[in-house]
Design a protein around this motif. Structure first.
Motif, PDB file in Angstrom:
ATOM      1  N   PRO A   1       0.807  -1.229   0.000  1.00  0.00           N
ATOM      2  CA  PRO A   1       0.000   0.000   0.000  1.00  0.00           C
ATOM      3  C   PRO A   1       0.835   1.272   0.000  1.00  0.00           C
ATOM      4  CG  PRO A   1      -0.968  -1.597   1.489  1.00  0.00           C
ATOM      5  CD  PRO A   1       0.335  -2.183   1.036  1.00  0.00           C
ATOM      6  N   MET A   2       1.916   1.286   0.780  1.00  0.00           N
ATOM      7  CA  MET A   2       2.741   2.492   0.876  1.00  0.00           C
ATOM      8  C   MET A   2       3.289   2.891  -0.489  1.00  0.00           C
ATOM      9  SD  MET A   2       6.224   3.078   3.044  1.00  0.00           S
ATOM     10  CE  MET A   2       7.326   4.437   2.633  1.00  0.00           C
ATOM     11  N   TYR A   3       3.841   1.935  -1.222  1.00  0.00           N
ATOM     12  CA  TYR A   3       4.440   2.263  -2.519  1.00  0.00           C
ATOM     13  C   TYR A   3       3.385   2.417  -3.605  1.00  0.00           C
ATOM     14  CZ  TYR A   3       8.961   1.695  -0.410  1.00  0.00           C
ATOM     15  OH  TYR A   3      10.048   1.877   0.400  1.00  0.00           O
ATOM     16  N   PHE A   4       2.221   1.817  -3.417  1.00  0.00           N
ATOM     17  CA  PHE A   4       1.111   2.065  -4.340  1.00  0.00           C
ATOM     18  C   PHE A   4       0.680   3.527  -4.257  1.00  0.00           C
ATOM     19  CE2 PHE A   4      -3.564   2.386  -4.732  1.00  0.00           C
ATOM     20  CZ  PHE A   4      -3.683   2.117  -6.091  1.00  0.00           C
ATOM     21  N   PHE A   5       0.520   4.024  -3.029  1.00  0.00           N
ATOM     22  CA  PHE A   5       0.145   5.432  -2.857  1.00  0.00           C
ATOM     23  C   PHE A   5       1.277   6.366  -3.270  1.00  0.00           C
ATOM     24  CE2 PHE A   5      -2.709   3.611   0.566  1.00  0.00           C
ATOM     25  CZ  PHE A   5      -3.862   3.714  -0.194  1.00  0.00           C
ATOM     26  N   LEU A   6       2.513   5.942  -3.021  1.00  0.00           N
ATOM     27  CA  LEU A   6       3.665   6.751  -3.425  1.00  0.00           C
ATOM     28  C   LEU A   6       3.739   6.867  -4.948  1.00  0.00           C
ATOM     29  CD1 LEU A   6       6.164   8.345  -2.672  1.00  0.00           C
ATOM     30  CD2 LEU A   6       7.431   6.196  -2.494  1.00  0.00           C
ATOM     31  N   SER A   7       3.392   5.802  -5.662  1.00  0.00           N
ATOM     32  CA  SER A   7       3.350   5.852  -7.125  1.00  0.00           C
ATOM     33  C   SER A   7       2.284   6.830  -7.607  1.00  0.00           C
ATOM     34  CB  SER A   7       3.064   4.460  -7.699  1.00  0.00           C
ATOM     35  OG  SER A   7       4.112   3.577  -7.393  1.00  0.00           O
TER      36      SER A   7
ATOM     37  N   ARG B   1      -0.099   5.061   7.115  1.00  0.00           N
ATOM     38  CA  ARG B   1       0.955   5.005   8.132  1.00  0.00           C
ATOM     39  C   ARG B   1       0.375   4.784   9.526  1.00  0.00           C
ATOM     40  NH1 ARG B   1       4.584   2.743   6.885  1.00  0.00           N
ATOM     41  NH2 ARG B   1       3.033   2.015   5.424  1.00  0.00           N
ATOM     42  N   TYR B   2      -0.789   5.382   9.792  1.00  0.00           N
ATOM     43  CA  TYR B   2      -1.451   5.184  11.085  1.00  0.00           C
ATOM     44  C   TYR B   2      -1.811   3.713  11.299  1.00  0.00           C
ATOM     45  CZ  TYR B   2      -5.465   4.826  14.210  1.00  0.00           C
ATOM     46  OH  TYR B   2      -6.348   4.424  15.200  1.00  0.00           O
ATOM     47  N   VAL B   3      -2.396   3.089  10.281  1.00  0.00           N
ATOM     48  CA  VAL B   3      -2.773   1.676  10.393  1.00  0.00           C
ATOM     49  C   VAL B   3      -1.525   0.807  10.541  1.00  0.00           C
ATOM     50  CG1 VAL B   3      -3.913  -0.264   9.250  1.00  0.00           C
ATOM     51  CG2 VAL B   3      -4.911   2.023   9.097  1.00  0.00           C
ATOM     52  N   ALA B   4      -0.473   1.128   9.764  1.00  0.00           N
ATOM     53  CA  ALA B   4       0.751   0.320   9.799  1.00  0.00           C
ATOM     54  C   ALA B   4       1.414   0.353  11.175  1.00  0.00           C
ATOM     55  CB  ALA B   4       1.727   0.823   8.741  1.00  0.00           C
ATOM     56  N   VAL B   5       1.383   1.496  11.840  1.00  0.00           N
ATOM     57  CA  VAL B   5       2.070   1.652  13.127  1.00  0.00           C
ATOM     58  C   VAL B   5       1.165   1.284  14.303  1.00  0.00           C
ATOM     59  CG1 VAL B   5       3.220   3.294  14.671  1.00  0.00           C
ATOM     60  CG2 VAL B   5       3.593   3.430  12.195  1.00  0.00           C
ATOM     61  N   CYS B   6      -0.082   1.756  14.259  1.00  0.00           N
ATOM     62  CA  CYS B   6      -0.972   1.599  15.409  1.00  0.00           C
ATOM     63  C   CYS B   6      -1.777   0.301  15.394  1.00  0.00           C
ATOM     64  CB  CYS B   6      -1.933   2.788  15.496  1.00  0.00           C
ATOM     65  SG  CYS B   6      -1.099   4.377  15.659  1.00  0.00           S
TER      66      CYS B   6
ATOM     67  N   SER C   1      -2.844  -5.854   6.979  1.00  0.00           N
ATOM     68  CA  SER C   1      -3.115  -6.501   5.687  1.00  0.00           C
ATOM     69  C   SER C   1      -4.612  -6.621   5.418  1.00  0.00           C
ATOM     70  CB  SER C   1      -2.462  -7.887   5.641  1.00  0.00           C
ATOM     71  OG  SER C   1      -2.964  -8.699   6.694  1.00  0.00           O
ATOM     72  N   VAL C   2      -5.415  -6.705   6.471  1.00  0.00           N
ATOM     73  CA  VAL C   2      -6.865  -6.800   6.292  1.00  0.00           C
ATOM     74  C   VAL C   2      -7.460  -5.425   6.008  1.00  0.00           C
ATOM     75  CG1 VAL C   2      -9.060  -7.420   7.391  1.00  0.00           C
ATOM     76  CG2 VAL C   2      -7.012  -8.824   7.780  1.00  0.00           C
ATOM     77  N   LEU C   3      -7.060  -4.427   6.812  1.00  0.00           N
ATOM     78  CA  LEU C   3      -7.617  -3.077   6.657  1.00  0.00           C
ATOM     79  C   LEU C   3      -7.165  -2.421   5.353  1.00  0.00           C
ATOM     80  CD1 LEU C   3      -7.221  -1.745  10.313  1.00  0.00           C
ATOM     81  CD2 LEU C   3      -9.355  -2.365   9.171  1.00  0.00           C
ATOM     82  N   MET C   4      -5.900  -2.607   5.004  1.00  0.00           N
ATOM     83  CA  MET C   4      -5.354  -1.968   3.801  1.00  0.00           C
ATOM     84  C   MET C   4      -5.197  -3.011   2.693  1.00  0.00           C
ATOM     85  SD  MET C   4      -5.236   1.110   4.836  1.00  0.00           S
ATOM     86  CE  MET C   4      -4.457   1.870   3.428  1.00  0.00           C
ATOM     87  N   ASN C   5      -6.285  -3.712   2.399  1.00  0.00           N
ATOM     88  CA  ASN C   5      -6.243  -4.700   1.330  1.00  0.00           C
ATOM     89  C   ASN C   5      -6.185  -3.986  -0.021  1.00  0.00           C
ATOM     90  OD1 ASN C   5      -9.169  -4.501   0.150  1.00  0.00           O
ATOM     91  ND2 ASN C   5      -9.441  -4.618   2.375  1.00  0.00           N
TER      92      ASN C   5
END
Length: 312
Positions: free
Chosen positions: A59-65, A123-128, A134-138
């Motif tokens: 997800p991070m690099y998808f949004f970065l793209s 980033r919030y989901v990844a850290v917190c 993986s479920v929330l940011m499918n």
């Protein structure tokens, strides 16, 4: 009044740009061209690398793209015209060209505001909430968030830019800026533009202030979680990714707030040009560097691609 407005459809605008400082135009041309080439190469590099390397299909690099694609389109909507005007004696743009430029500048700028909120949520989901990440940011949800950002930006721009161009310009052609943007165009009107100025303030509040509040709220929650962390390695990784995003947010939002959230005056217009030059030319070229410097994922992807090319 209506005759003058209708006539402008077949006319053109003259950019005053940096004509007050003619000795700077050659220098600005060279500097802007360098930054534009950096923007093209840096953002294309991120898009291509994220697509080719399966380890970056996150997800991070998808949004970065998506952010890189936005930066490419945003700079291309205004910088080539600026370079053309700086290089030659003609500093004009057609009325239709100005309409298109305003539409895309507003659309892409608004999309970036929303996308930066989406990236902060990621980033919030990844850290917190790492166990549920993986479920929330499918993939499907990430695609919906990215699509919503683009649709929101282009829909809002269609309404706001059309509202701006319905203001009678009364034959005025000289735009005190280097590209078509709302405050500079409103200064050309000879009618009451109070409603337009209020609309600009409301739109700025919705798409600048509210996104910034949401981003800062996400990072407040991240900071609270980080303070409770015991792992030094994980702490460094969090600071690496979140620090890069916060830097990009600062470089994007601070200049925009300086322009759109303060009353426009003739004395502040010159300052506004250089601030706009910063977030139009410099910021998009820095984003790839901010996200790739000291980034182990990107360095690893480059090594894997280099190894694959050698083995072919």
């Amino acid at each position: 009044m209506v005759e003058n407005f209708n006539a402008s459809w077949e006319g053109y605008f003259i950019f005053l740009g940096f004509s007050k400082w003619p000795h700077l135009e050659v220098v600005l041309f060279v500097v802007i061209l360098i930054f534009y080439m950096m923007t093209l190469m840096g953002n294309l590099f991120i898009i291509i690398l994220s697509h080719l390397d399966s380890h970056l299909h996150t997800p991070m690099y998808f949004f970065l793209s998506n952010l890189s694609a936005l930066d490419l389109c945003y700079t291309t909507s205004s910088v080539p015209q600026l370079l053309f005007n700086l290089w030659g004696p003609k500093k004009t743009i057609s009325y239709a060209g100005c309409m298109l430029q305003l539409y895309f500048v507003l659309a892409l700028g608004t999309t970036e505001c929303v996308l930066l909120v989406v990236m902060s949520y990621d980033r919030y989901v990844a850290v917190c909430k790492p166990l549920h990440y993986s479920v929330l940011m499918n993939p499907r949800f990430c695609q919906l968030l990215a699509a919503a950002s683009w649709v929101c930006g282009f829909t809002t721009s269609a309404l706001h830019s059309s509202f701006t161009f319905w203001v009678p310009l009364c034959g005025h052609r000289k735009v005190d800026h280097f590209f078509c943007e709302v405050p500079a165009l409103l200064q050309l009107s000879c009618v009451d533009i109070h409603a337009n100025e209020m609309t600009l303030m409301v739109m700025s509040a919705i798409f600048v202030v509210i996104p910034l509040i949401l981003i800062l709220s996400s990072y407040a929650a991240i900071a609270w979680t980080v303070l409770e962390m015991q792992s030094t390695t994980r702490l460094q990784k969090v600071f690496g990714t979140c620090g890069a995003h916060l830097t990009v947010v600062s470089l994007f939002f601070i200049p925009i707030m300086c322009i759109y959230l303060q009353p426009s005056t003739k004395s502040s217009q010159d300052h506004a040009k250089f601030i706009a030059l910063f977030y139009t030319v410099v910021t998009p070229s820095l984003n790839p560097l901010i996200y790739t410097l000291r980034n182990k994922d990107v360095r690893g992807a480059i090594r894997r691609l280099s190894r694959y090319e050698r083995e072919k």
